[in-house]
Design a protein around this motif. Sequence first.
Motif, PDB file in Angstrom:
ATOM      1  N   PRO A 308       1.794   6.610 -11.455  1.00  0.00           N
ATOM      2  CA  PRO A 308       3.256   6.523 -10.758  1.00  0.00           C
ATOM      3  C   PRO A 308       3.540   8.010 -10.315  1.00  0.00           C
ATOM      4  O   PRO A 308       3.231   8.980 -10.981  1.00  0.00           O
ATOM      5  N   VAL A 309       4.202   7.874  -9.298  1.00  0.00           N
ATOM      6  CA  VAL A 309       4.633   9.280  -8.743  1.00  0.00           C
ATOM      7  C   VAL A 309       6.240   9.370  -8.489  1.00  0.00           C
ATOM      8  O   VAL A 309       7.000   8.451  -8.173  1.00  0.00           O
ATOM      9  N   ILE A 310       6.702  10.608  -8.889  1.00  0.00           N
ATOM     10  CA  ILE A 310       7.959  10.926  -8.492  1.00  0.00           C
ATOM     11  C   ILE A 310       8.024  11.992  -7.520  1.00  0.00           C
ATOM     12  O   ILE A 310       7.293  13.269  -7.802  1.00  0.00           O
ATOM     13  N   ALA A 311       8.856  12.065  -6.647  1.00  0.00           N
ATOM     14  CA  ALA A 311       8.977  13.146  -5.463  1.00  0.00           C
ATOM     15  C   ALA A 311      10.439  13.239  -5.053  1.00  0.00           C
ATOM     16  O   ALA A 311      11.277  12.226  -4.826  1.00  0.00           O
ATOM     17  N   THR A 326       5.891   2.540  -6.083  1.00  0.00           N
ATOM     18  CA  THR A 326       4.999   3.422  -6.524  1.00  0.00           C
ATOM     19  C   THR A 326       5.599   4.489  -7.434  1.00  0.00           C
ATOM     20  O   THR A 326       4.633   5.182  -7.890  1.00  0.00           O
ATOM     21  N   GLY A 327       6.741   4.552  -7.432  1.00  0.00           N
ATOM     22  CA  GLY A 327       7.433   5.567  -8.340  1.00  0.00           C
ATOM     23  C   GLY A 327       8.863   5.519  -7.765  1.00  0.00           C
ATOM     24  O   GLY A 327       9.446   4.602  -7.487  1.00  0.00           O
ATOM     25  N   TYR A 328       9.192   7.075  -7.777  1.00  0.00           N
ATOM     26  CA  TYR A 328      10.738   7.016  -7.466  1.00  0.00           C
ATOM     27  C   TYR A 328      10.952   8.302  -6.807  1.00  0.00           C
ATOM     28  O   TYR A 328       9.978   9.441  -6.522  1.00  0.00           O
ATOM     29  N   LYS A 350       4.826  -0.406 -19.218  1.00  0.00           N
ATOM     30  CA  LYS A 350       4.410  -1.391 -18.398  1.00  0.00           C
ATOM     31  C   LYS A 350       5.004  -0.974 -16.995  1.00  0.00           C
ATOM     32  O   LYS A 350       4.251  -1.350 -16.022  1.00  0.00           O
ATOM     33  N   LEU A 351       6.083  -0.336 -16.652  1.00  0.00           N
ATOM     34  CA  LEU A 351       6.421  -0.213 -15.579  1.00  0.00           C
ATOM     35  C   LEU A 351       5.760   1.001 -14.871  1.00  0.00           C
ATOM     36  O   LEU A 351       5.373   0.998 -13.852  1.00  0.00           O
ATOM     37  N   GLY A 352       5.299   1.931 -15.573  1.00  0.00           N
ATOM     38  CA  GLY A 352       4.380   2.921 -15.107  1.00  0.00           C
ATOM     39  C   GLY A 352       2.940   2.445 -14.685  1.00  0.00           C
ATOM     40  O   GLY A 352       2.656   2.950 -13.618  1.00  0.00           O
TER      41      GLY A 352
END
Length: 392
Positions: A308-311, A326-328, A350-352
């Motif tokens: 998962p990606v955060i940007a 795909t992330g936040y 599970k979300l990840g």
Amino acid sequence: MKILQITPFFFPSIGGIENYVYNLSTNLSNKEHKITILTVNTENVQKEEIISEKVSVYRCSLNFRYHKGLISIEFIKRILSANDYDIYHVHIPFPLGLEIAVVASKIHKIPLVVTHHGEYTKGNVFFSLISSIYSKICRNISLKYVDWILFLTSSYSVSLRLNKKIRKKIKIIKTGVDIQRFSATNDGAILRKKYGFTANDKIVLFVGSLSIYNRYKGVDYLIRALHEIRSVNNSVKLLIVGEGKLVSELKELAKELKLEKEVIFATSVSDEELPYCYAMCDVFALPSISGPESFGIVLLEAMASGKPVIASGLPGVNDVVKDGITGYLVEPKNVKQLSQRILKIIKDVKLGKKFGRNSQRVIIEEYQWANIVEEFEELYNNAMCKNGDGGT
């Protein structure tokens, strides 16, 4: 097809443009095209290098450098005499490099394609002024004389101030990622032990250059976010992969926040080891704070690794990360929001995993080099036809 890739920086210099040019060139060579990479010798290494049977590098002597502005007399001479190519492909920002390529293109009647990778970061007041004048005047005049202007994302292209004549030449061609090298099947267990992580530690990963020109990466905000995260969950740690003069500043910040043991700096990670850094993390973060971050190839590497990606929600980046899928995406410089999003993924396993699976699917559907190279072949042939050559 004989292609001249013209780039301000190349390996062993590390960065997004360097990776892009290398991967594009090697994948084009797999289709029997012959590639020469013409660059400036910013790292003072050997000038000539053979990467493969069909890919070679020539590094021109550097005469003067200010911030990321490069002056090379040898480069000017080389490109003005480069008449034995079917296509010039220039990677910008590259002040003077673009202008000289335009002149050479007109002299030798060779089609010219440009990939716009982003804007230069702001330096001191003088450099910022010069950079602004160059972008508004010299660069925009030069772009009128190229055949095609490529962007990696549509959102970044529309964020720039370009006139209608230039915009008619814009095409979007994404970059790719090596899905064999970066894969969810990689096992990061050995590296966990090397860097002192336990089985219970939750790892947030950042990968990127930490040179003084890359403050826009926003790593200091990520360290501050970790400080807030650990007040809620003290199993979370941060692994920062990258080297440069910012490391000492970031270490000092970690010390101030009493996070010396929780922020781990990996400054000498080899190409072989890098995929396993992604493999051992629980979430990848790219907290950039300004426009020079127009894409973020590291996001693709993390996504291909099933993470998962955060940007930060910046033009370009927000085309790569699909918020809630795909992330936040988070607001630049918003430490609270960044920490909350990381905590949400860490808490909800599970979300990840769902985000990670979605990331892999997006990579397979949109970012495979085999498909991207076909787009480049079509574009190059189109440019050659426009210039009176029948293409190949």
